[in-house]
Every structure is written in C-alpha cells, then in structure tokens.
Design a protein around this motif. Structure first.
Motif, PDB file in Angstrom:
ATOM      1  N   ASP A   1       0.811  -1.213   0.000  1.00  0.00           N
ATOM      2  CA  ASP A   1       0.000   0.000   0.000  1.00  0.00           C
ATOM      3  C   ASP A   1       0.848   1.269   0.000  1.00  0.00           C
ATOM      4  O   ASP A   1       0.492   2.264  -0.631  1.00  0.00           O
ATOM      5  N   MET A   2       1.988   1.240   0.695  1.00  0.00           N
ATOM      6  CA  MET A   2       2.854   2.424   0.679  1.00  0.00           C
ATOM      7  C   MET A   2       3.516   2.611  -0.681  1.00  0.00           C
ATOM      8  O   MET A   2       3.568   3.725  -1.204  1.00  0.00           O
ATOM      9  N   THR A   3       4.027   1.541  -1.258  1.00  0.00           N
ATOM     10  CA  THR A   3       4.666   1.669  -2.566  1.00  0.00           C
ATOM     11  C   THR A   3       3.642   2.067  -3.630  1.00  0.00           C
ATOM     12  O   THR A   3       3.976   2.774  -4.582  1.00  0.00           O
ATOM     13  N   ALA A   4       2.394   1.632  -3.474  1.00  0.00           N
ATOM     14  CA  ALA A   4       1.339   2.017  -4.419  1.00  0.00           C
ATOM     15  C   ALA A   4       1.087   3.518  -4.374  1.00  0.00           C
ATOM     16  O   ALA A   4       0.664   4.121  -5.360  1.00  0.00           O
ATOM     17  N   GLU A   5       1.349   4.136  -3.227  1.00  0.00           N
ATOM     18  CA  GLU A   5       1.165   5.577  -3.088  1.00  0.00           C
ATOM     19  C   GLU A   5       2.429   6.353  -3.434  1.00  0.00           C
ATOM     20  O   GLU A   5       2.497   7.567  -3.239  1.00  0.00           O
ATOM     21  N   GLY A   6       3.461   5.650  -3.913  1.00  0.00           N
ATOM     22  CA  GLY A   6       4.679   6.340  -4.305  1.00  0.00           C
ATOM     23  C   GLY A   6       5.633   6.604  -3.170  1.00  0.00           C
ATOM     24  O   GLY A   6       6.565   7.395  -3.309  1.00  0.00           O
ATOM     25  N   VAL A   7       5.412   5.946  -2.039  1.00  0.00           N
ATOM     26  CA  VAL A   7       6.290   6.124  -0.884  1.00  0.00           C
ATOM     27  C   VAL A   7       7.468   5.162  -1.001  1.00  0.00           C
ATOM     28  O   VAL A   7       7.299   3.988  -1.320  1.00  0.00           O
ATOM     29  N   SER A   8       8.666   5.663  -0.739  1.00  0.00           N
ATOM     30  CA  SER A   8       9.852   4.818  -0.827  1.00  0.00           C
ATOM     31  C   SER A   8       9.809   3.703   0.216  1.00  0.00           C
ATOM     32  O   SER A   8       9.447   3.936   1.379  1.00  0.00           O
ATOM     33  N   PRO A   9      10.162   2.476  -0.169  1.00  0.00           N
ATOM     34  CA  PRO A   9      10.247   1.385   0.805  1.00  0.00           C
ATOM     35  C   PRO A   9      11.206   1.689   1.953  1.00  0.00           C
ATOM     36  O   PRO A   9      11.091   1.097   3.023  1.00  0.00           O
ATOM     37  N   LEU A  10      12.154   2.619   1.746  1.00  0.00           N
ATOM     38  CA  LEU A  10      13.079   2.977   2.811  1.00  0.00           C
ATOM     39  C   LEU A  10      12.352   3.594   3.998  1.00  0.00           C
ATOM     40  O   LEU A  10      12.806   3.468   5.142  1.00  0.00           O
ATOM     41  N   LEU A  11      11.208   4.259   3.754  1.00  0.00           N
ATOM     42  CA  LEU A  11      10.422   4.798   4.871  1.00  0.00           C
ATOM     43  C   LEU A  11       9.858   3.669   5.715  1.00  0.00           C
ATOM     44  O   LEU A  11       9.808   3.764   6.944  1.00  0.00           O
ATOM     45  N   ILE A  12       9.443   2.583   5.057  1.00  0.00           N
ATOM     46  CA  ILE A  12       8.897   1.437   5.785  1.00  0.00           C
ATOM     47  C   ILE A  12       9.947   0.872   6.734  1.00  0.00           C
ATOM     48  O   ILE A  12       9.651   0.525   7.886  1.00  0.00           O
ATOM     49  N   LEU A  13      11.179   0.785   6.267  1.00  0.00           N
ATOM     50  CA  LEU A  13      12.251   0.263   7.106  1.00  0.00           C
ATOM     51  C   LEU A  13      12.493   1.179   8.301  1.00  0.00           C
ATOM     52  O   LEU A  13      12.715   0.712   9.429  1.00  0.00           O
ATOM     53  N   SER A  14      12.442   2.496   8.086  1.00  0.00           N
ATOM     54  CA  SER A  14      12.634   3.438   9.182  1.00  0.00           C
ATOM     55  C   SER A  14      11.513   3.313  10.204  1.00  0.00           C
ATOM     56  O   SER A  14      11.753   3.299  11.422  1.00  0.00           O
ATOM     57  N   LEU A  15      10.281   3.214   9.736  1.00  0.00           N
ATOM     58  CA  LEU A  15       9.149   3.078  10.649  1.00  0.00           C
ATOM     59  C   LEU A  15       9.227   1.788  11.457  1.00  0.00           C
ATOM     60  O   LEU A  15       8.915   1.770  12.652  1.00  0.00           O
ATOM     61  N   SER A  16       9.647   0.705  10.798  1.00  0.00           N
ATOM     62  CA  SER A  16       9.726  -0.568  11.515  1.00  0.00           C
ATOM     63  C   SER A  16      10.789  -0.508  12.604  1.00  0.00           C
ATOM     64  O   SER A  16      10.640  -1.135  13.660  1.00  0.00           O
ATOM     65  N   ASP A  17      11.850   0.268  12.391  1.00  0.00           N
ATOM     66  CA  ASP A  17      12.871   0.433  13.424  1.00  0.00           C
ATOM     67  C   ASP A  17      12.342   1.269  14.583  1.00  0.00           C
ATOM     68  O   ASP A  17      12.525   0.925  15.756  1.00  0.00           O
ATOM     69  N   ILE A  18      11.690   2.388  14.249  1.00  0.00           N
ATOM     70  CA  ILE A  18      11.208   3.301  15.295  1.00  0.00           C
ATOM     71  C   ILE A  18      10.104   2.663  16.133  1.00  0.00           C
ATOM     72  O   ILE A  18      10.090   2.779  17.361  1.00  0.00           O
ATOM     73  N   TYR A  19       9.169   1.971  15.467  1.00  0.00           N
ATOM     74  CA  TYR A  19       8.016   1.398  16.153  1.00  0.00           C
ATOM     75  C   TYR A  19       8.238  -0.059  16.583  1.00  0.00           C
ATOM     76  O   TYR A  19       7.304  -0.731  16.991  1.00  0.00           O
ATOM     77  N   ALA A  20       9.481  -0.527  16.503  1.00  0.00           N
ATOM     78  CA  ALA A  20       9.753  -1.943  16.792  1.00  0.00           C
ATOM     79  C   ALA A  20       9.334  -2.350  18.192  1.00  0.00           C
ATOM     80  O   ALA A  20       9.004  -3.510  18.441  1.00  0.00           O
ATOM     81  N   TRP A  21       9.330  -1.395  19.141  1.00  0.00           N
ATOM     82  CA  TRP A  21       8.994  -1.716  20.522  1.00  0.00           C
ATOM     83  C   TRP A  21       7.519  -1.467  20.827  1.00  0.00           C
ATOM     84  O   TRP A  21       7.070  -1.701  21.926  1.00  0.00           O
ATOM     85  N   THR A  22       6.755  -0.954  19.828  1.00  0.00           N
ATOM     86  CA  THR A  22       5.363  -0.581  20.056  1.00  0.00           C
ATOM     87  C   THR A  22       4.397  -1.337  19.159  1.00  0.00           C
ATOM     88  O   THR A  22       3.314  -1.726  19.592  1.00  0.00           O
ATOM     89  N   VAL A  23       4.796  -1.545  17.908  1.00  0.00           N
ATOM     90  CA  VAL A  23       3.914  -2.136  16.913  1.00  0.00           C
ATOM     91  C   VAL A  23       4.439  -3.496  16.483  1.00  0.00           C
ATOM     92  O   VAL A  23       5.626  -3.630  16.177  1.00  0.00           O
ATOM     93  N   ASP A  24       3.564  -4.487  16.469  1.00  0.00           N
ATOM     94  CA  ASP A  24       3.920  -5.791  15.924  1.00  0.00           C
ATOM     95  C   ASP A  24       3.675  -5.739  14.419  1.00  0.00           C
ATOM     96  O   ASP A  24       2.542  -5.855  13.954  1.00  0.00           O
ATOM     97  N   PHE A  25       4.748  -5.564  13.651  1.00  0.00           N
ATOM     98  CA  PHE A  25       4.602  -5.413  12.208  1.00  0.00           C
ATOM     99  C   PHE A  25       4.195  -6.705  11.518  1.00  0.00           C
ATOM    100  O   PHE A  25       3.909  -6.705  10.329  1.00  0.00           O
ATOM    101  N   PHE A  26       4.178  -7.829  12.250  1.00  0.00           N
ATOM    102  CA  PHE A  26       3.671  -9.069  11.684  1.00  0.00           C
ATOM    103  C   PHE A  26       2.167  -9.189  11.905  1.00  0.00           C
ATOM    104  O   PHE A  26       1.532 -10.107  11.410  1.00  0.00           O
ATOM    105  N   GLY A  27       1.603  -8.260  12.692  1.00  0.00           N
ATOM    106  CA  GLY A  27       0.182  -8.339  13.024  1.00  0.00           C
ATOM    107  C   GLY A  27      -0.613  -7.145  12.548  1.00  0.00           C
ATOM    108  O   GLY A  27      -1.695  -6.867  13.077  1.00  0.00           O
ATOM    109  N   LEU A  28      -0.098  -6.403  11.551  1.00  0.00           N
ATOM    110  CA  LEU A  28      -0.840  -5.268  11.008  1.00  0.00           C
ATOM    111  C   LEU A  28      -2.131  -5.750  10.359  1.00  0.00           C
ATOM    112  O   LEU A  28      -2.182  -6.825   9.759  1.00  0.00           O
ATOM    113  N   GLN A  29      -3.182  -4.950  10.490  1.00  0.00           N
ATOM    114  CA  GLN A  29      -4.495  -5.349   9.998  1.00  0.00           C
ATOM    115  C   GLN A  29      -5.035  -4.341   8.992  1.00  0.00           C
ATOM    116  O   GLN A  29      -4.604  -3.187   8.948  1.00  0.00           O
ATOM    117  N   LYS A  30      -5.988  -4.784   8.212  1.00  0.00           N
ATOM    118  CA  LYS A  30      -6.658  -3.895   7.273  1.00  0.00           C
ATOM    119  C   LYS A  30      -7.320  -2.759   8.052  1.00  0.00           C
ATOM    120  O   LYS A  30      -7.988  -2.986   9.054  1.00  0.00           O
TER     121      LYS A  30
END
Length: 413
Positions: free
Chosen positions: A153-182
């Motif tokens: 969904d992010m790449t479909a909006e033209g967002v660089s995948p590098l932002l996804i990597l940054s977010l996963s690092d920042i939110y690693a202690w708060t968000v379970d990125f394996f459990g994201l939901q629609k």
C-alpha cells in the motif's frame, strides 16, 4: 534560513477514511553537506562515452587495460592513486563511465556508491580525485491506510520502501509489524535525500501517528544532543522499550501461543507456550533485549537453542536454530538487537522457523501480548522544549487538514 517550497501533489481530505496522496515539500538548494558537490573536472560532452559495470574477477589495472590502456600506463595510473583511492576496493557490480577521444581513454569515472565517485585522468600527468553528486532533501508527508500490506500500500502511493524500514525500526517496541491489519493507518512527516531523481535514504522521520483498532500511537523526533534516543511518544516516553516486539525482521507467524495446540508431528494436543515465526533458513535472529546468555546447545526436540536471562523477571529462548552467532558463548552479555543465531529446522520441526518463548517470573507468557516498560524519559530540563516540538507537530497536522502548510512550522521540527 532554509529556503522551502511546498508542492501539494493532491488535495488533502481528513476524517473520511479515504486514502490521501503523498505530499512533497522540497528543501530547495540544500546540499547534503556544507561542501559544494565537486564537478567532474572536465566536459563530458567533448568525449565518447562507454558505460559498464565491474565484472567478477576484474582488478583495477586489468580494468584499465581492458579499456585500452597499455600495461605500463595502467600500472603508472594505479600507482598514482595513492591515498585518493584504494585499488583493492573495486567492487563487482559498481558502474563506471569511460570517456574517449580519438580511441584513447582520457578519463574513467568509477561510482563508489550512488553519490560518491572517483575520477581518474588516464593520460599524463595522471591524477585521481573524488567527486560527489548533488544531493537535495525533500520534506514529505504520507498518509496510508492498509488495505493489503504495508509494503504494497505504501509503494502504491509512491512512498519509498526505505520509509517502511525506518518506521519498523522506530516502532519496533510498540507495533507488531507481523500483526498489522486492514484499516491500520500511518501518517508520517519525514525527510528523504534525493540524488538524480532517486531516493537515497529516509533517515529523518520527524512525526508519525500509527492508528490501530481505534487507538493512536504518535511519535515525535526530539534530539537531546546526548547521542542517545531521539524518538518519543507525546508524553516524553522513549519509543525504545526494554524489549523488541519480535526477534527477527522477516517472517510470518505460523503458530501462536496456546495451551491446547495439536503438534504438527506427534499429532498430540499439548501446550505450545511460544510463538512460531516462519522464515527462510539463515534469517538472523536477534535478542529482544539486553541480557546474559545462560546456555546455547542442542536440546533434542528444540534443536539448537539459545537461552537468555534479561533480568530477575524475564527470560527468553530461541529454538530450532540452524546455527549460533559467531563468537557467542554462555555467560556472554548481549545487547538488544544483537544477532544470536539463525533460523533453521533443527530438532522436531516440519520446516524452517523460529520458536520464540518468554518467561516472566518463571511462568510462560505470550510474547505477542507482553508489555514492556519504557526506557528513560525526556530529561526534565528539556521537557519545555520538547513540549514545544510536540505542539509544532500537532499544529502541522491541523494546518494540513486546512490544506495549508506552514514553512515556520517545518523549521521548528
């Protein structure tokens, strides 16, 4: 003072749940460093260009000879490199550009990476010097609601995948990125570095809000200039918690925590007091927190297992590893994020996966539901300044809703 221009790529809609297009806010004429990007030192339009990449097995002098230099000339140029370029650092796959005049190699430009290069003057007097492409910084806003997957969904909006990597690092202690939901949503203000129209890095996330199940998790960047954490929630609590949410960065959950799971091999109903992460063999496994390795050995059905004591309350175990990290040994202290082993299928296992287990005061707990206390908060003497930054971020969100972007607000962040 930065000169900032704002480019709104689409109208912004708020509150209707629709997906908003990304907005770009370009920091014009802002070099990556105070140094002015070096020119090539010659006019490339005067020469015939040949482009290629370094091949496997090629070395520097050999490359020069392939491009047309005589053996002695290639040796002389190699010797001229001195400290400007280590000829042993030539990397397979890196591109180069060779410039000719009357079939004579005049200049060679080797790209060390997407920004930095080395120019070789290939005729006497030989010279070697570094060159750097111009780098600009764009300040951007993205608002993406998950329909399929965060990546898609992010790449479909033209967002660089590098932002996804940054977010996963920042939110690693708060968000379970394996459990994201629609329906989960990310709103992010961030900077990205651009070179020749390509995104080089996304290394500054200034403000983000993750929405999940009716709850919001805001994040603010605030640098205390102490070399430590720079990401906080709006209360001034560190986004870095005592434990990571997951011990590896590429996987899917193949089996959850249960006291009545039917074992896939024995077919018996028995407790499974851990979480299985299916991942390719060899995927690095990290310690979720600081601690001491209490054991690392083959344990029968569990295969190769690393056990870590984090403090007087928490212990973790990592099962079915294909192997242990080099140099790891019992009694060794490890830091959060240190690689301790690699995903495998040792012991009683139907395929490559990590069986991850956590104990709290000796009793097994579900890793996916484990709370983790925050690290040190914002320093008391900086709390007032921090609150101003938070207010600026909120103001930015408010002005965005009104389809207006304020340069003064951006400069405060």
């Amino acid at each position: 003072m930065l000169v900032i221009s704002f480019v709104l790529s689409a109208a912004v809609s708020c509150g209707d749940g629709s997906r908003e297009k990304e907005q770009a806010v370009e920091v014009a004429d802002k070099p990556d460093t105070p140094e002015v990007s070096a020119a090539l030192g010659f006019d490339p339009e005067m020469y015939v260009l040949r482009e290629d990449k370094v091949r496997k097995g090629e070395f520097f002098a050999g490359l020069l000879m392939k491009l047309g230099m005589e053996t002695q000339d290639a040796y002389n140029l190699s010797s001229s490199c001195d400290t400007a370029f280590d000829v042993r650092s030539l990397r397979v796959g890196n591109p180069y550009r060779a410039y000719y005049s009357a079939d004579t190699l005049k200049f060679l430009v080797y790209e060390k990476d997407r920004i930095n290069g080395v120019v070789f003057k290939c005729t006497e007097p030989y010279s070697v010097y570094n060159t750097r492409k111009a780098v600009t910084v764009e300040r951007r806003y993205a608002d993406v609601t998950i329909e399929h997957s965060l990546w898609e969904d992010m790449t479909a909006e033209g967002v660089s995948p590098l932002l996804i990597l940054s977010l996963s690092d920042i939110y690693a202690w708060t968000v379970d990125f394996f459990g994201l939901q629609k329906g989960d949503r990310f709103r992010v203000f961030y900077d990205q570095k651009m070179c020749e129209g390509a995104v080089i890095s996304v290394d500054t996330v200034r403000y983000a809000v993750f929405s999940h199940a009716g709850e919001e998790f805001p994040m603010v960047m605030f640098d205390q200039k102490d070399g430590g954490n720079i990401y906080w929630n709006e209360k001034g609590e560190s986004m870095r918690k005592a434990f990571l949410k997951a011990p590896l960065s590429y996987s899917r959950i193949s089996s959850g925590f249960s006291y009545a799971r039917r074992h896939p091999i024995t077919r018996k109903v028995q407790p499974h007091t851990g979480v299985d992460y299916a991942a390719p063999k060899g995927t690095p496994v990290m310690s979720i927190g600081d601690g001491t390795v209490t054991s690392m050995k083959y344990e029968g059905a569990g295969g190769n297992v690393v056990r870590i004591k984090h403090n007087s309350v928490y212990r973790t175990a990592y099962l079915h590893l294909s192997g242990f990290a080099a140099g790891l040994k019992p009694g060794q202290r490890v830091r959060q994020g240190d690689v301790i082993g690699y995903v495998g299928s040792t012991g009683r296992s139907t395929g490559p996966h990590l069986d991850f287990r956590v104990w709290k005061n000796g009793s097994p707990v579900n890793p996916l539901k484990m709370d983790s206390p925050p690290a040190e908060p914002v320093k008391a003497e900086l709390k007032s300044e921090f609150e101003k930054t938070v207010a600026a971020c909120r103001s930015m969100s408010d002005t965005l809703k009104a389809k207006e972007l304020s340069s003064e607000i951006f400069e405060m962040l």
